[in-house]
Structures are given as structure tokens and as C-alpha cells.
Design a protein around this motif. Structure first.
Motif, mmCIF file in Angstrom:
data_model
loop_
_atom_site.group_PDB
_atom_site.id
_atom_site.type_symbol
_atom_site.label_atom_id
_atom_site.label_comp_id
_atom_site.label_asym_id
_atom_site.label_seq_id
_atom_site.Cartn_x
_atom_site.Cartn_y
_atom_site.Cartn_z
ATOM 1 N N ASP A 79 0.814 -1.216 0.000
ATOM 2 C CA ASP A 79 0.000 0.000 0.000
ATOM 3 C C ASP A 79 0.853 1.273 0.000
ATOM 4 O O ASP A 79 0.318 2.383 -0.071
ATOM 5 N N PRO A 211 -5.945 -6.730 5.029
ATOM 6 C CA PRO A 211 -5.139 -5.680 4.394
ATOM 7 C C PRO A 211 -5.756 -4.308 4.635
ATOM 8 O O PRO A 211 -6.923 -4.201 5.045
ATOM 9 N N HIS A 212 -4.974 -3.268 4.386
ATOM 10 C CA HIS A 212 -5.513 -1.916 4.469
ATOM 11 C C HIS A 212 -6.145 -1.559 3.129
ATOM 12 O O HIS A 212 -5.486 -1.518 2.097
ATOM 13 N N THR A 213 -7.448 -1.340 3.155
ATOM 14 C CA THR A 213 -8.214 -0.962 1.971
ATOM 15 C C THR A 213 -9.189 0.135 2.386
ATOM 16 O O THR A 213 -9.346 0.411 3.581
ATOM 17 N N GLU A 215 -12.234 -0.146 2.577
ATOM 18 C CA GLU A 215 -13.253 -0.794 3.411
ATOM 19 C C GLU A 215 -12.756 -1.047 4.836
ATOM 20 O O GLU A 215 -13.547 -1.028 5.794
ATOM 21 N N THR A 216 -11.445 -1.279 4.993
ATOM 22 C CA THR A 216 -10.918 -1.579 6.334
ATOM 23 C C THR A 216 -10.319 -0.358 7.029
ATOM 24 O O THR A 216 -9.907 -0.443 8.179
ATOM 25 N N GLU A 217 -10.263 0.767 6.329
ATOM 26 C CA GLU A 217 -9.716 2.002 6.915
ATOM 27 C C GLU A 217 -10.421 2.336 8.237
ATOM 28 O O GLU A 217 -11.637 2.560 8.271
#
Length: 322
Positions: A79, A211-213, A215-217
Motif C-alpha cells: 500500500d 489488508p488496508h483498503t 473498506e478496512t480504513e
């Protein structure tokens, strides 16, 4: 004439020797992460770049890289690279995922044991000369691991490996994934699928492996912490930006949750004045999920192999976007 390769930091000796046989290499040896101005200067005429997680490879850098064929990052995460833009520019990207599995799962489990048994906290008590203050029957007690419920968010390679560790210690394991795994795999791992809401409310320990996306922020914020058990713990060895750190500090200070084990942070490295550093019910690790001699050597080997393939216009062993 040998093709040019630039490294933003030194790799293992064996890896550098292999690179020198094939390429004209230059290794940054100054401030880490590499200053942007220097990276901008060095990227202009190289065909290969080996970078690290703290290096920001954005559009500006990519646009300057007129001859760049491959970015090989020494990390499981990518990322820090604008890989979508790099793909448009036909630049290959390699990374090093699978070799970190055991090391990262081991660290997550180490944080779990440390949190429940208060090992690091005890170390600090001794070093401060306060052992005599915890002689009472109810002073300085941890909690048993047996029969606790571990909620794993993201049952991929690392999450599955952690589940095996946990089951060996008599811990019940539930999980939430974007996709439910097969019944046979659930049975072999001894895990049960639950909704995200149930994972949050039923777990004694939550371990994050996503993972950092977008949606996961900051998906773990004060609203979520308030839904967790008051005596529960949270562990993060995935990506720092999955947790809202300001809200985590509030949750820990107000005893909304019991504690946290954190290996990754919103912005790294953190300093001694970071709010989390001042709390006793949190264990901090300096992003060491992959930090074993064996794992780091394997990562270096794969980083070089990814670079070799990418420079030839071939797909790296572990490729992003292709």
C-alpha cells in the motif's frame, strides 16, 4: 552494459552479491526512509527499484521513472506503492507474502500470551523496583488462556496459522472473512464462522489479519470498541490504519477494553511521546511481524527473484496487479 538498479536500503550480503553479478547497483545508505528528493533523482534512469515499506512510491515518482520496468518491494504489504498507476505505466510489481506467515502468526500469538499473562508489564514492575508492591492475592493477576475465545478477522494464511497455535493452547476460535472457508477446512482448523458483529461481541481476544483498503480504513473505532467485551483484548499485526489510534487510546484509558498488542501503527515509526507509549495496558512492538533471521533472508531471496523476472518483462513470483 549492465542495467541499473537502485535500492532504497541495504539488503543481505548474499542478495547484494547476486545483484552485482547482473546489474549496476546503487544502494542508499543515508536517512531512512530515503528522502524524497534523492529518490526523485535516482529513479530517473534505473530499470529496477528495490524498495521497503516506508518508501512512498507515488505517481510523482513513477512519472519520473522513464526506464523503470519493475518495483520489487521487500514486504508483504504494497500500500506504499501506487500499484494501479504503476500497472498503467506497464511497470511490474513484486512483493514477498507467503514467507512471513509463520513469523507473523508467532508474533500475534506472542502478543496474545503477553497480554493475558502480563509478562511485559511484570518486566517493567521489576525494573522499576516495585515487585514488593504486588504481593497481595489479587495484585497483578492475569487471565487463563484455556477456554477463552479468540476472534480472528481475516482467516488467510496468517490467520489460519494463528488458529492452529491457539487451538493447541485450548483456546476456542471463531472467525470472520469476506468469504466463508470450506466446511472441511473449518473442521481441520477447528474454527467457526460468525458475522462481524458476533466476532466483536463474543471474542475475548480479537486478532486482526486484513489488508488496508478503503473498506478496512479505521474499521476499529470507538463505536466498535464499545461493542467489545470490557475484559477483551485486541491484537493488530496487519496494518496500522485499520485501527483509529485516537479511539484506541480512549478505549484503553477508559477501560472500555482491557488491553491491546500493537505491532503496526497509523504512522511509523512512533516516538516516545506517542499516547500509546504512556499506557500500561498496551504492548507495543516496532513492526516486527517478519523479523526473524530465517524469514528476512527468504524475503531478500524473493525480492531479488522478483526483480530479475520483472526486468526481463516477466511476471514476478508474487505479483501485484497482473
Amino acid at each position: 552494459m549492465k542495467k541499473k538498479v537502485f535500492l532504497t536500503r541495504r539488503l543481505h550480503k548474499f542478495a547484494l552479491e547476486e545483484l552485482k553479478k547482473k546489474y549496476q547497483i546503487e544502494v542508499h545508505s543515508g536517512k531512512i526512509p530515503i528522502p524524497k528528493a534523492k529518490l526523485c533523482s535516482k529513479i530517473k534512469d534505473v530499470e529496477g527499484l528495490i524498495c521497503f515499506p516506508y518508501d512512498k512510491i507515488n505517481r510523482e515518482i513513477i512519472d519520473l521513472a522513464k526506464n523503470l520496468k519493475v518495483i520489487s518491494t521487500y514486504s508483504v504489504g504494497f500500500d506504499h506503492i501506487d500499484w494501479i498507476y504503476a500497472k498503467k505505466k506497464k511497470i511490474r510489481i513484486g512483493y514477498t507474502p507467503e514467507v512471513l506467515t509463520d513469523a507473523t502468526a508467532d508474533l500475534a500469538f506472542a502478543l496474545l500470551i503477553d497480554l493475558l499473562r502480563r509478562v511485559s508489564e511484570g518486566d517493567r514492575i521489576i525494573r522499576k523496583g516495585k515487585w514488593r508492591e504486588i504481593y497481595g492475592a489479587y495484585d497483578y493477576v492475569g487471565v487463563d488462556l484455556q477456554d477463552k475465545t479468540l476472534g480472528i478477522l481475516g482467516l488467510g494464511r496468517i490467520g489460519s496459522t494463528l488458529a492452529k497455535r491457539a487451538k493447541a493452547f485450548g483456546i476456542n476460535v471463531i472467525y470472520h472473512n469476506r468469504d466463508k472457508i470450506s466446511k472441511s477446512k473449518e473442521k481441520s482448523l477447528g474454527v467457526k464462522y460468525v458475522s462481524f458483529e458476533k466476532l466483536i461481541s463474543q471474542s475475548d481476544i480479537i486478532s486482526i489479519h486484513v489488508p488496508h483498503t478503503p473498506e478496512t480504513e479505521q474499521m476499529f473505532n470507538l463505536r466498535i470498541f464499545k461493542k467489545m467485551k470490557k475484559l477483551s483484548f485486541i491484537i493488530n499485526t496487519s496494518r496500522g490504519k485499520v485501527i483509529n489510534e485516537k479511539d484506541l487510546v480512549t478505549a484503553l484509558k477508559k477501560k472500555i477494553i482491557a488491553g491491546a498488542g500493537i505491532d503496526v501503527f497509523e504512522s511509523e515509526p512512533i516516538g516516545k511521546n506517542h499516547p500509546l507509549v504512556k499506557l500500561d495496558n498496551v504492548i507495543l512492538a516496532p513492526h516486527i511481524g517478519s523479523s526473524t533471521k530465517e524469514t528476512r533472508a527468504k524475503m531478500a531471496e524473493i525480492t531479488v527473484r522478483n526483480l530479475n523476472l520483472g526486468i526481463k518483462g516477466k511476471k514476478p513470483i508474487y505479483s501485484v496487479g497482473y
